[in-house]
Design a protein around this motif. Structure first.
Motif, PDB file in Angstrom:
ATOM      1  N   SER A   1       1.570  -5.075 -12.470  1.00  0.00           N
ATOM      2  CA  SER A   1       1.628  -3.975 -11.503  1.00  0.00           C
ATOM      3  C   SER A   1       3.062  -3.660 -11.105  1.00  0.00           C
ATOM      4  O   SER A   1       3.344  -2.596 -10.565  1.00  0.00           O
ATOM      5  CB  SER A   1       0.820  -4.334 -10.253  1.00  0.00           C
ATOM      6  OG  SER A   1       1.499  -5.326  -9.488  1.00  0.00           O
TER       7      SER A   1
ATOM      8  N   LYS B   1       0.818  -1.210   0.000  1.00  0.00           N
ATOM      9  CA  LYS B   1       0.000   0.000   0.000  1.00  0.00           C
ATOM     10  C   LYS B   1       0.856   1.266   0.000  1.00  0.00           C
ATOM     11  O   LYS B   1       0.375   2.343  -0.364  1.00  0.00           O
ATOM     12  CB  LYS B   1      -0.949  -0.001   1.197  1.00  0.00           C
ATOM     13  CG  LYS B   1      -2.123  -0.957   1.038  1.00  0.00           C
ATOM     14  CD  LYS B   1      -3.102  -0.844   2.199  1.00  0.00           C
ATOM     15  CE  LYS B   1      -4.327  -1.713   1.971  1.00  0.00           C
ATOM     16  NZ  LYS B   1      -5.313  -1.600   3.083  1.00  0.00           N
ATOM     17  N   LYS B   2       2.108   1.140   0.407  1.00  0.00           N
ATOM     18  CA  LYS B   2       3.035   2.271   0.348  1.00  0.00           C
ATOM     19  C   LYS B   2       3.642   2.432  -1.045  1.00  0.00           C
ATOM     20  O   LYS B   2       4.423   3.350  -1.289  1.00  0.00           O
ATOM     21  CB  LYS B   2       4.162   2.073   1.364  1.00  0.00           C
ATOM     22  CG  LYS B   2       3.740   2.231   2.813  1.00  0.00           C
ATOM     23  CD  LYS B   2       3.538   3.676   3.198  1.00  0.00           C
ATOM     24  CE  LYS B   2       3.298   3.840   4.679  1.00  0.00           C
ATOM     25  NZ  LYS B   2       3.093   5.258   5.064  1.00  0.00           N
ATOM     26  N   GLY B   3       3.298   1.502  -1.961  1.00  0.00           N
ATOM     27  CA  GLY B   3       3.833   1.569  -3.310  1.00  0.00           C
ATOM     28  C   GLY B   3       5.138   0.822  -3.486  1.00  0.00           C
ATOM     29  O   GLY B   3       5.767   0.919  -4.548  1.00  0.00           O
TER      30      GLY B   3
ATOM     31  N   GLN C   1       4.657  -4.815  -8.690  1.00  0.00           N
ATOM     32  CA  GLN C   1       4.738  -4.655  -7.241  1.00  0.00           C
ATOM     33  C   GLN C   1       4.867  -5.968  -6.482  1.00  0.00           C
ATOM     34  O   GLN C   1       5.477  -5.997  -5.418  1.00  0.00           O
ATOM     35  CB  GLN C   1       3.482  -3.937  -6.726  1.00  0.00           C
ATOM     36  CG  GLN C   1       3.595  -2.444  -6.615  1.00  0.00           C
ATOM     37  CD  GLN C   1       2.542  -1.879  -5.689  1.00  0.00           C
ATOM     38  OE1 GLN C   1       1.388  -1.708  -6.054  1.00  0.00           O
ATOM     39  NE2 GLN C   1       2.941  -1.581  -4.468  1.00  0.00           N
TER      40      GLN C   1
ATOM     41  N   ARG D   1      -2.909  -4.567  -7.390  1.00  0.00           N
ATOM     42  CA  ARG D   1      -1.562  -4.530  -6.815  1.00  0.00           C
ATOM     43  C   ARG D   1      -0.861  -5.887  -6.939  1.00  0.00           C
ATOM     44  O   ARG D   1       0.368  -5.959  -6.853  1.00  0.00           O
ATOM     45  CB  ARG D   1      -1.616  -4.133  -5.338  1.00  0.00           C
ATOM     46  CG  ARG D   1      -2.013  -2.688  -5.099  1.00  0.00           C
ATOM     47  CD  ARG D   1      -1.762  -2.307  -3.661  1.00  0.00           C
ATOM     48  NE  ARG D   1      -2.230  -0.965  -3.364  1.00  0.00           N
ATOM     49  CZ  ARG D   1      -1.533   0.145  -3.593  1.00  0.00           C
ATOM     50  NH1 ARG D   1      -0.334   0.064  -4.150  1.00  0.00           N
ATOM     51  NH2 ARG D   1      -2.026   1.320  -3.272  1.00  0.00           N
TER      52      ARG D   1
END
Length: 441
Positions: free
Chosen positions: A172, A137-139, A174, A167
């Motif tokens: 993504s 969620k912080k990227g 990520q 995500r």
């Protein structure tokens, strides 16, 4: 038998002083007592051969050093480091950065190795997944290496925790989920943690014992320390070198008396840890439709940032870092997993008393006593309640007394024995409600 020695033509002819001489000119000169000179020549040739072998060793060592240097950004790791940034104060201090407790305290050190150990169903994987969600969620980027389960369980839990599917998709850049079935090749770890936009910020290895077995390592045998060192060198160090934090879930030894602060296997796991070791102890097991709690302890914190945010524990090297609370009571609300900061003992007691709750030390026993009485169709004696509740008998009896004092358990006497049952919930008088409703209509 003649002791004269025939000198082969391929050897240089030497005189008695070890100097080269002219080739023999007559057959008689070919049979001369030259044993001493011949041995000296052979010794010289042996020296030459050894020199060649030594040169080959040097070349091999230089090649290995060059290959190692290429893997570490082109530098030879055996050369002295430049420590001027440490001496002049420009190097950043080692602090926790990834994941966070409910009060905002970060949990993991970037570029350091961490472990979480506990019994089955204590919440180890949920602890790791909670941090994964926070990091994503912080990227940031996460690589999840699963030695124990499968994507349906792990990815499903991430979705249950509220993470959006976008995500987790490959494009993504990520998140990566890996379920290995064989030992990694030379470049597999590097490839797993390398994303299009950079390297992973966090690498989770779920299931140390199973992962070690995949590499053919026995961490519980006589060579446990060597096995742990090889696992660390093969699987963990490449991620640390790339700057990622690693988190490994692990089991504890069966006996709580001999467990101390170590996970299953060699003490070498703890000795080589560069970040922090967490121990998780379940207070109330939770699952679908239930709420539970586990305590998180720090048993090693090499950089001391986490102990500063913890409460002391009576056990040596243990500090209470937080309470992991999992709540799956409401299917429509999904699952929540939160790591709360620990309260001091006095704060916990005062808060519990103000809310009409038992002493926190007594609370687990109170819950067990209630479950026992809920599951019984007949009133039970105090001794029977204590046996079925488990744990320390006196603690269970104290919990029963507290419930009686609060009116939540009714005590009746039959002969010389007292029996206990849950007090029925009061039923409100609603006989007039339909009439009121009719008048309102």
């Amino acid at each position: 038998m003649s002791t004269d020695l025939v000198v082969p033509n391929f050897l240089p002819h030497v005189n008695g002083k070890g100097e080269a001489s002219a080739a023999p000119t007559s057959p008689e000169e070919e049979r001369i007592p030259r044993a001493l000179d011949f041995e000296r020549v052979l010794a010289e040739r042996t020296v030459f051969r050894r020199a060649d072998a030594k040169a080959a060793e040097i070349v091999a060592a230089e090649t290995a050093a060059r290959v190692a240097a290429e893997k570490h950004g082109g530098r030879n790791t055996w050369q002295p480091e430049d420590i001027s940034d440490v001496l002049d104060g420009t190097r950043d201090p080692v602090v926790t950065e990834l994941g966070h407790r409910a009060d905002g305290v970060p949990i993991l050190y970037r570029g350091k190795e961490h472990g979480i150990a506990g019994e089955p169903e204590s919440g180890k994987t949920w602890f790791a997944l909670m941090i994964v969600v926070q990091v994503l969620k912080k990227g940031h980027r996460v690589t999840y290496v699963d030695f124990e389960d499968d994507a349906r369980t792990v990815v499903g839990r991430l979705l249950d925790l509220g993470l959006i599917k976008e995500r987790l998709r490959r494009d993504s850049d990520q998140f990566r989920y890996i379920r290995p079935e064989a030992a990694p090749g030379e470049d597999d770890i590097t490839a797993a943690i390398t994303f299009g936009g950079g390297t992973a910020d966090l690498v989770v290895y779920d299931g140390f014992t199973e992962g070690a077995a995949l590499l053919g390592l026995d961490v519980t045998g006589g060579d446990g320390q060597a096995a742990v060192a090889k696992f660390r060198r093969t699987v963990i160090r490449p991620a640390l070198t790339a700057g990622a934090a690693t988190l490994i879930t692990d089991h504890v030894v069966k006996s709580s008396d001999s467990r101390n602060r170590y996970a299953l296997g060699a003490q070498h796991k703890l000795a080589g840890l560069t970040g922090a070791q967490f121990m998780i102890e379940v207070e109330k097991t939770w699952g679908r439709g239930r709420k539970g709690r586990s305590k998180i302890y720090i048993t090693k914190d090499r950089n001391a940032a986490l102990r500063e945010a913890s409460q002391p524990d009576p056990r040596p090297n243990f500090d209470h870092f937080g309470d992991l609370v999992g709540n799956a009571e409401d299917p429509e609300m999904g699952i929540t997993v939160v790591l709360f900061a620990p309260r001091s003992e006095q704060e916990g007691i005062e808060k519990a008393v103000a809310e009409g709750q038992p002493d926190p030390k007594l609370a687990p026993a109170v819950d067990r006593v209630i479950e026992v009485l809920q599951g019984s169709e007949e009133p039970l004696s105090g001794n029977r309640v204590a046996v079925l509740a488990g744990g320390r008998k006196q603690t269970a009896l104290d919990a029963l007394e507290w419930l009686v004092a609060k009116g939540r358990v009714t005590r009746t006497k039959n002969g010389a024995t007292f029996f206990h049952a849950l007090t029925p919930e009061p039923v409100e008088d609603v006989a007039d409600e339909p009439a009121v409703a009719l008048k309102a209509a």
